[in-house]
Write an enzyme that holds these catalytic residues in place. Structure first.
Site, mmCIF file in Angstrom:
data_model
loop_
_atom_site.group_PDB
_atom_site.id
_atom_site.type_symbol
_atom_site.label_atom_id
_atom_site.label_comp_id
_atom_site.label_asym_id
_atom_site.label_seq_id
_atom_site.Cartn_x
_atom_site.Cartn_y
_atom_site.Cartn_z
ATOM 1 N N GLN A 27 1.886 -10.386 -2.054
ATOM 2 C CA GLN A 27 1.604 -9.450 -3.136
ATOM 3 C C GLN A 27 0.144 -9.528 -3.566
ATOM 4 O O GLN A 27 -0.370 -10.608 -3.865
ATOM 5 C CB GLN A 27 2.514 -9.755 -4.340
ATOM 6 N N LYS B 91 11.200 -4.868 -5.685
ATOM 7 C CA LYS B 91 11.415 -5.046 -4.252
ATOM 8 C C LYS B 91 12.671 -5.872 -3.994
ATOM 9 O O LYS B 91 13.482 -5.526 -3.116
ATOM 10 C CB LYS B 91 10.201 -5.729 -3.626
ATOM 11 N N ASP C 88 3.779 -4.768 5.595
ATOM 12 C CA ASP C 88 2.969 -3.711 5.000
ATOM 13 C C ASP C 88 2.351 -2.777 6.037
ATOM 14 O O ASP C 88 1.861 -1.697 5.706
ATOM 15 C CB ASP C 88 1.838 -4.320 4.154
#
Length: 340
Positions: free
Chosen positions: A106, A62, A129
Site C-alpha cells: 500500500q 480490499k 497492481d
C-alpha cells in the site's frame, strides 16, 4: 467561456458500483470453480506500513471485498519506523509463499523508504497492481505476451466502457493525465482497443480544443472540476477518474467529493458520464481481485481471464472479459485516483 451545447436527452450515468457488484459475483463463481476443479484458492497479501487513515481504510475495503469473493487474505502490518531492509525481507517472504498469488504494497510509504526499490522487489508473477516494468511493457507491446496483470484503475475504465457497450474502435479518445498509475496505461489499453488516443498533461497547449475533438474523454489529471461542459463534443462519453475535495458548508464534514470533470456542466453535453463518487472508484478494488485470480490461474498454467470482449477484439494475444449486457442506466455516484 462559450455557451455549452447540450444534448437532447439526459446522459447515461455509468454505474460503477453496480458493475463492480456484478464483477464481484463473477469472480466469486470463478474462485469456487478453481477450488472445485483445481483445488486452488487465490491468495492476496497486502503490506501496510504505518497508520495513515486513508491507507488503512483502503486496505479494509480490499479485505472486505476479498472475503466476499472468497480470496485468501494475508495481512502484513508494519510500523512507520520499519527499515527498508526489513520491509524488503517481508516482501521476499511473500514472494516465496505458495499460498500468496498477489502482493500489494500500500502506497505511499514513509519518506525513508525507497518506494521504487520495494515495488521492484515484488516478483512479477505476484504483481497484483500490474505496475512491474515487464507487465507494463507487455501491455504496451503489439504482438508480444499478454501482461500477467493490468493496472487496476485503467482496467476498470475499460470494463465500464465495454459493459455499457461503448464503441472504442476507430473513436477519438483524449486522456487527461500521463501518470504511470492511470494516464499512461489507460492510453495503452484504449489503443489496444483500436481507439485513436491523444494524451494531454500539464504542459499541453490548447487542452480545451483537443478535448473538443474527443468521442471518449478519460480525465485523470488531478484538478478539481477541470473539464468544463463547453469543452466537450456533444454526445461524448466521459470517464472521470479524479477524486477531489471541494468545500461545501451544507455537508457535515464541510466538503464534498468531486472529480476532474465539472459534472453538472458536462452531463448536459455528454451521452454517458461517470459520477463522483460511484463511477470508477468501485471498479479499482474489484479489478485488483481479478488480477489476483489471474495470477493464481497463471501459477498452475491456466490462461488469464480476459478484459476485453469480442466486440472490441482485434489483437488476439490480448483478449480482455466476456461482457454481460450493459446495466440499466440508473443514476449513482463515482470515485478514484489522480494524475498530472
Amino acid at each position: 467561456m462559450t455557451e455549452t451545447t447540450t444534448t437532447s436527452s439526459p446522459p447515461i450515468v455509468i454505474d460503477g458500483k453496480g458493475v463492480a457488484a456484478t464483477i464481484q459475483e463473477e469472480l466469486q463463481q470463478e474462485v469456487e470453480r478453481l477450488q472445485k476443479e483445481h483445488s486452488l484458492l487465490p491468495g492476496l497479501a497486502v503490506v501496510l506500513v504505518g497508520q495513515r487513515v486513508d491507507s488503512a481504510t483502503y486496505v479494509r475495503m480490499k479485505k472486505k471485498t476479498a472475503a466476499a469473493i472468497g480470496i485468501h487474505s494475508v495481512d502484513v502490518d508494519l510500523p512507520e519506523t520499519v527499515s527498508q531492509l526489513d520491509l524488503l525481507a517481508h516482501v521476499e517472504q511473500l514472494n516465496n509463499d505458495p499460498s500468496v498469488h498477489g502482493i500489494l504494497v500500500q502506497l505511499p510509504l514513509p519518506p525513508h523508504i525507497d518506494e521504487a526499490a520495494v515495488l521492484k522487489a515484488i516478483a512479477v508473477e505476484k504483481d497484483a497492481d500490474g505496475f512491474s516494468a515487464l507487465n507494463i511493457g507487455n501491455l504496451c507491446l503489439r504482438g508480444g505476451d499478454p501482461p500477467l496483470a493490468v493496472p487496476c484503475t485503467p482496467a476498470g475504465c475499460i470494463e465500464l466502457l465495454q459493459r455499457y457497450d461503448v464503441q472504442i474502435s476507430g473513436k477519438d479518445c483524449v486522456v487527461l493525465g500521463r501518470s504511470n498509475i492511470v494516464g499512461m496505461p489507460v492510453a495503452a489499453l484504449l489503443q489496444s482497443c483500436n481507439g485513436t488516443v491523444t494524451v494531454c498533461h500539464s504542459r499541453t497547449r490548447n487542452i480545451a480544443e483537443k478535448v473538443k475533438q474527443a468521442d471518449i474523454v478519460v480525465a485523470a489529471i488531478g484538478k478539481t472540476e477541470f473539464v468544463r461542459g463547453d469543452w466537450l463534443k456533444p454526445g461524448a462519453v466521459v470517464i472521470d477518474v479524479g477524486i477531489n475535495s471541494k468545500p461545501d458548508a451544507t455537508k457535515k464534514r464541510g466538503y464534498r467529493l468531486v472529480g476532474d470533470v465539472h459534472y453538472d456542466e458536462c452531463a448536459k453535453v455528454a451521452s454517458a458520464i461517470t459520477p463522483v463518487p460511484g463511477g470508477v472508484g468501485p471498479m479499482t478494488i474489484v479489478m485488483l481481485m481479478k488480477n489476483t485470480i489471474n495470477l493464481a490461474r497463471n501459477s498452475i498454467g491456466l490462461p488469464r481471464m480476459p478484459l476485453r470482449n469480442s466486440m472490441h477484439r482485434n489483437l488476439s494475444h490480448r483478449d480482455f472479459v466476456s461482457t454481460l449486457n450493459p446495466p440499466s442506466a440508473t443514476t449513482t455516484t463515482t470515485t478514484t485516483t489522480t494524475d498530472k
